[in-house]
Design an enzyme around this catalytic site. Structure first.
Site, PDB file in Angstrom:
ATOM      1  N   GLU A  32       0.792  -1.214  -0.206  1.00 47.12           N
ATOM      2  CA  GLU A  32       0.077  -0.024   0.023  1.00 47.12           C
ATOM      3  C   GLU A  32       0.883   1.445  -0.057  1.00 47.12           C
ATOM      4  OE1 GLU A  32      -3.147   0.963  -0.322  1.00 47.12           O
ATOM      5  OE2 GLU A  32      -2.289   3.036   0.073  1.00 47.12           O
ATOM      6  N   HIS A  50     -24.994  -0.994  -2.238  1.00 51.11           N
ATOM      7  CA  HIS A  50     -26.126  -0.886  -3.257  1.00 51.11           C
ATOM      8  C   HIS A  50     -26.887  -2.086  -3.129  1.00 51.11           C
ATOM      9  CE1 HIS A  50     -24.646   2.992  -4.934  1.00 51.11           C
ATOM     10  NE2 HIS A  50     -23.498   2.527  -4.710  1.00 51.11           N
ATOM     11  N   VAL A 173       4.937   1.123  -5.599  1.00 50.43           N
ATOM     12  CA  VAL A 173       5.611   0.355  -6.478  1.00 50.43           C
ATOM     13  C   VAL A 173       6.104   1.419  -7.639  1.00 50.43           C
ATOM     14  CG1 VAL A 173       5.009  -1.421  -8.212  1.00 50.43           C
ATOM     15  CG2 VAL A 173       4.108  -1.517  -5.831  1.00 50.43           C
ATOM     16  N   LYS A 250     -25.940  14.008 -11.760  1.00 54.99           N
ATOM     17  CA  LYS A 250     -25.980  12.472 -12.114  1.00 54.99           C
ATOM     18  C   LYS A 250     -26.584  11.961 -10.741  1.00 54.99           C
ATOM     19  CE  LYS A 250     -22.399  12.158 -15.320  1.00 54.99           C
ATOM     20  NZ  LYS A 250     -20.936  12.404 -15.571  1.00 54.99           N
ATOM     21  N   CYS A 435     -16.732  18.766  16.826  1.00 50.29           N
ATOM     22  CA  CYS A 435     -15.634  19.901  17.316  1.00 50.29           C
ATOM     23  C   CYS A 435     -14.410  19.395  16.216  1.00 50.29           C
ATOM     24  CB  CYS A 435     -15.225  19.682  18.501  1.00 50.29           C
ATOM     25  SG  CYS A 435     -13.941  18.602  19.278  1.00 50.29           S
TER      26      CYS A 435
END
Lengths: 478, 420
Positions: A32, A50, A173, A250, A435
């Protein structure tokens, strides 16, 4: 070290694949580029599971959406992230739009999506009294849900690690090379060798594919801005509200998040800049104007935070999942909406592809699906709180006063992998309330410094150069 | 450090004060003065005293002590009195909930969760700073965007610095104080940008913190965009049009690594909402009687939780009154209820208290909506007082004696600030 599989990208897709592959006797590493998993596109995701009826059945997206939807309950049961099927409503203002709802209903039923029905105004007013009275009908889909997408990433990777997957963060990478037995990955960490490479690099997936010599597609990032509203509005809208696409929008949604805040957005604008996660005045105007048409009581005055993310859209607008001309290099690219919903199904599909490509997939008999439960102290009944805090008074010491997060929960988050302020924030909600960290930031920094044994000046907001404070005597950057 | 032991907590108190800042300490003293026996002040920090500890500059106490003190000195004077009066102070403790029977759920860092009961409660939770989300500044979300109060805490309480070159958005008092403080620490302050056509802080702070240090103040300007992915790299600033929107053609960029926000305070009323007291939509604080009692029986409030003050002296004064009335309430000496409602009229944003009695003298606090010179403040037709100027940033204080109300028989008085 030699691995069977290298996963490039620790978004929700990479994390889901890592956790799926952890079921097998494989050596797996995930790379990552950010300092923690889920810190790219997934962190800014709308967090919607969904319902399953929006995407067309003749697309990969459409197939994986409904398949993925059905896997979230068991995933949540094992991993304990925030997830609830609160249902969604797609609303119609005109007879033409109503006809579109009918078409969605028919195609959804054909897919097997359960519980779909059209609500007439009387029902709608009863269930959602704060929607515009200009709405003439709505399609209700009870299979839709909301999830905390970052929590899903954190717990998926926690589970993957507990089952033997390696994770390298801050690993960008730079070079991919193919040798006799597989691939070598070079980047901002030690070289990694593996038989297979799974490209789950999100908005950089085309660049990674090009490194492997199979630059056959292009990602065109599409930015979405989201605005979070004060918890005071909890319950103002109970379900996810979808408008039908209009000429100007959209589809800007009203999303009651799992944690009880309302979120409005996202916009959808193409951008050339893959680092462009700015929010804008026009974006904010677009969101609030569009939302007010559907829920007139929503105001920008209630905004407590805003953010933006980039959808990793590919040309053709469908997912690109499968092996490539480069042997052992598998693309999982172009994952835009409903990518989060589809993630568990995508992960299973990747396991099947690996088997098809010759990977010996032997299930581990010692796979542990669950992670230790996370205590959400503020949600527990009083007697349970008294008992827990009696055993460990750190449950009684408040760190975040908006969300009532205790020191013990914060320390747990650190020991489960949080090493930045955002890492704590997205695991515990400390700093996410009204906050916005004004009260808890210092406490979180002290706890991070104490638990990690580092000077407080080394604590960052989200890794890299995101330092927060410096020492008086330092002339240069800490 | 003053720290109570939760194990010594009594099950029931006469008066429990939520918050141990200047408001809470004064309220506790007021309650003691009126004969309340068991009094507890609860504070979430490790020491009571509230925001005063980080306000190391002078300027406190001019009204109350008739001398100029620093924030910590002002806090210390109150703490000593509280100790002397044997008032219990429980720190490292957070009031998580209060119910209608005045039971308080406490989260304590030493003892865990405790539930106590109170005959009267004083809400003294103070205020919090408005954040970036409240004003929706476009751009990225890097480290280095922080409230002025957070920067003040970092510098004054912990001895670290928030950055190297700062821009300040908003001319609230904390921002002005921090402009000077950062300059003294060797941090360059490129300017203070205020979206309104007038400054939001006290005039003395504009002079002493900006003018004296050659820090520019840009009125009718705002930060139009924040740049930088990891840490702030620069901000775009611009003048604003009549709708307070940045004018793009006139914008310019300023290199900086820190953006301080001093864009206002919000009364901290989560507990009040849970409790169900009625709030004033203008002040965002509880609606209060002349005895600082909220709309719920036995629940009082004082200080910034009611409305944002600009001087701590007035916070103490108002909260002392709240505490005294809590004391009178628990000893059965509650005064007769108010008979006159105050309604904000011409150029008056709000008045506190919301009601008064024709039988007692009152101090009325109010804020105007826009600056005005050579004006008068009018209470219906019973009282008129001349003022040389008014500013939204400076609270107007006025005493009303019962003699003015002798011949008034209505139930509401309009309060107006009008040109002379």
């Amino acid at each position: 070290m030699n691995y069977d599989v290298t996963i490039i990208g620790g978004g929700v897709i990479g994390c889901a694949i890592a956790r799926e592959l952890a079921r097998y006797r494989l050596g797996v590493i995930l790379l990552e580029k950010e300092c923690e998993v889920g810190f790219g596109t997934s962190k800014s995701n709308s967090g919607i599971i969904h319902a399953g009826h929006h995407s067309a059945t003749d697309t990969l997206k459409g197939r994986l959406e409904w398949a993925g939807n059905q896997k979230w309950d068991s995933l949540c049961a094992a991993l304990g992230f925030g997830f609830e099927r609160i249902g969604e409503l797609t609303v119609a203002f005109t007879p033409e739009e109503r006809a579109t709802l009918e078409r969605l209903l028919t195609s959804g039923r054909a897919k097997g999506v359960s519980g779909l029905e059209i609500w007439e105004p009387a029902r709608l007013r009863r269930e959602e009294p704060n929607l515009s009275h200009d709405i003439i009908a709505a399609l209700h889909a009870p299979t839709a849900g909301v999830v905390n997408p970052y929590e899903a990433c954190f717990t998926l990777i926690e589970s993957a690690r507990a089952n033997g997957v390696h994770v390298a963060v801050d690993y960008r990478v730079e070079v991919l090379s193919r040798g006799e037995d597989g691939w070598t990955v070079k980047g901002t960490g030690p070289d990694v060798a593996s038989r297979f490479v799974v490209n789950a690099a999100g908005i950089f997936a085309d660049k990674v594919a090009a490194m492997a010599g199979v630059g056959t597609f292009r990602i065109h990032p599409r930015k979405g801005e989201e605005y979070l509203l004060d918890k005071r509005l909890r319950g103002f809208v109970k379900r996810i509200i979808f408008p039908l696409p209009t000429a100007t929008s959209k589809g800007i949604l009203v999303i009651p998040t799992f944690d009880g805040t309302l979120m409005v957005g996202p916009t959808a604008h193409e951008t050339e800049d893959r680092s462009d996660i700015t929010t804008t005045l026009p974006g904010s105007d677009e969101v609030f104007e569009s939302v007010r048409r559907v829920v007139p009581g929503i105001s920008e005055r209630d905004c407590i935070a805003e953010f933006a993310g980039l959808r990793a859209a590919a040309e053709g607008e469908d997912f690109i999942i499968g092996p490539t001309a480069a042997k052992g290099f598998i693309n999982v690219a172009g994952i835009q909406s409903p990518g989060l919903t589809a993630a568990p199904a995508i992960a299973e599909m990747v396991a099947e592809i690996l088997a098809d490509e010759g990977m010996d997939m032997v299930a581990r008999d010692d796979f542990v699906p669950a992670v230790p439960p996370h205590v959400r102290f503020a949600t527990l009944p009083l007697d349970e709180q008294v008992r827990l805090a009696g055993d460990d008074p750190r449950y009684g010491r408040i760190v975040c006063r908006c969300e009532h997060i205790s020191e013990r929960e914060t320390v747990d988050a650190i020991h489960r992998g949080a090493h930045t302020l955002d890492g704590i924030k997205f695991r515990t909600r400390a700093g996410m309330g009204r906050c916005q960290g004004g009260f808890c930031s210092w406490r979180c920094m002290e706890l991070l410094a104490r638990e990690r044994g580092v000077p407080i000046t080394e604590i960052t907001k989200r890794g890299g150069g995101s330092w927060v404070i410096r020492r008086r005597e330092d002339g240069e950057k800490p | 450090m003053i720290t109570g032991q939760a194990t010594q907590l009594k099950g029931r108190y006469d008066v429990v004060v939520a918050g141990g800042g200047p408001a809470g300490l004064a309220a506790a003293l007021g309650a003691r003065e009126q004969g309340a026996q068991r009094i507890l002040v609860v504070d979430r920090e490790r020491e009571a005293g509230g925001i005063l500890w980080q306000c190391i500059h002078a300027g406190f106490g001019l009204h109350h002590f008739k001398e100029e003190l620093t924030g910590p000195e002002y806090a210390q004077r109150y703490l000593e009195q509280v100790l002397e009066k044997e008032i219990d102070v429980l720190t490292d403790t957070f009031v998580a909930d209060i119910d209608r029977d005045r039971r308080l759920k406490l989260m304590t860092g030493r003892e865990g969760i405790r539930v106590i009961e109170a005959n009267a409660v004083v809400l003294a939770m103070g205020a919090r700073e408005r954040t970036r989300g409240a004003v929706r500044i476009p751009g990225t979300r890097p480290a280095g965007v922080m409230t002025a109060g957070f920067a003040q805490k970092v510098v004054n309480l912990h001895g670290y610095l928030p950055g190297r070159r700062a821009v300040i958005l908003g001319s609230g008092d904390i921002g002005l104080i921090m402009a000077r403080r950062l300059t003294l620490e060797g941090i360059e302050v490129a300017g203070v940008f205020e979206i309104m056509p007038h400054a939001n802080g006290l005039s003395r702070n504009i002079v002493q913190c900006l003018h004296d240090f050659d820090i520019p103040l840009y009125l009718s300007h705002t930060v139009a965009e924040i740049h930088g992915r990891e840490r702030v790299e620069k901000v775009t600033v611009a003048p604003v049009d009549a709708q307070m929107r940045p004018i793009p053609g006139k914008a310019w960029d300023i290199d900086c690594d820190t953006l301080l926000l001093s864009i206002g305070l919000i009364p901290e009323n989560e507990l009040s909402r849970q409790l169900g007291v009625r709030l004033d939509p203008v002040t965002n604080g509880p609606i209060v009687s002349s005895g600082m009692e909220t709309t719920m029986d036995g629940v009082f409030a004082g200080g910034n939780v009611v409305h944002i003050h600009d001087l701590v002296d007035f916070v103490s004064q108002e909260s002392l009154l709240a505490g005294r009335n809590a004391g009178l309430y628990v000893t059965g000496n509650r005064p007769p209820t108010d008979n006159i409602r105050l309604s904000p009229g011409e150029n008056v944003a709000y008045c506190v208290p919301h009601t008064i009695s024709s039988e007692r003298p009152h101090t009325i606090y109010l804020r105007v909506r826009r600056p005005m010179e050579k004006c008068s403040i009018r209470f219906g037709t019973v009282l008129e007082k001349k003022l040389s100027y008014v500013f939204p940033a400076e609270m107007v204080t006025l005493t009303v004696q019962p003699k003015f109300l002798e011949n008034f028989h209505g139930d509401a008085l309009s309060v107006d600030v009008v040109a002379r």
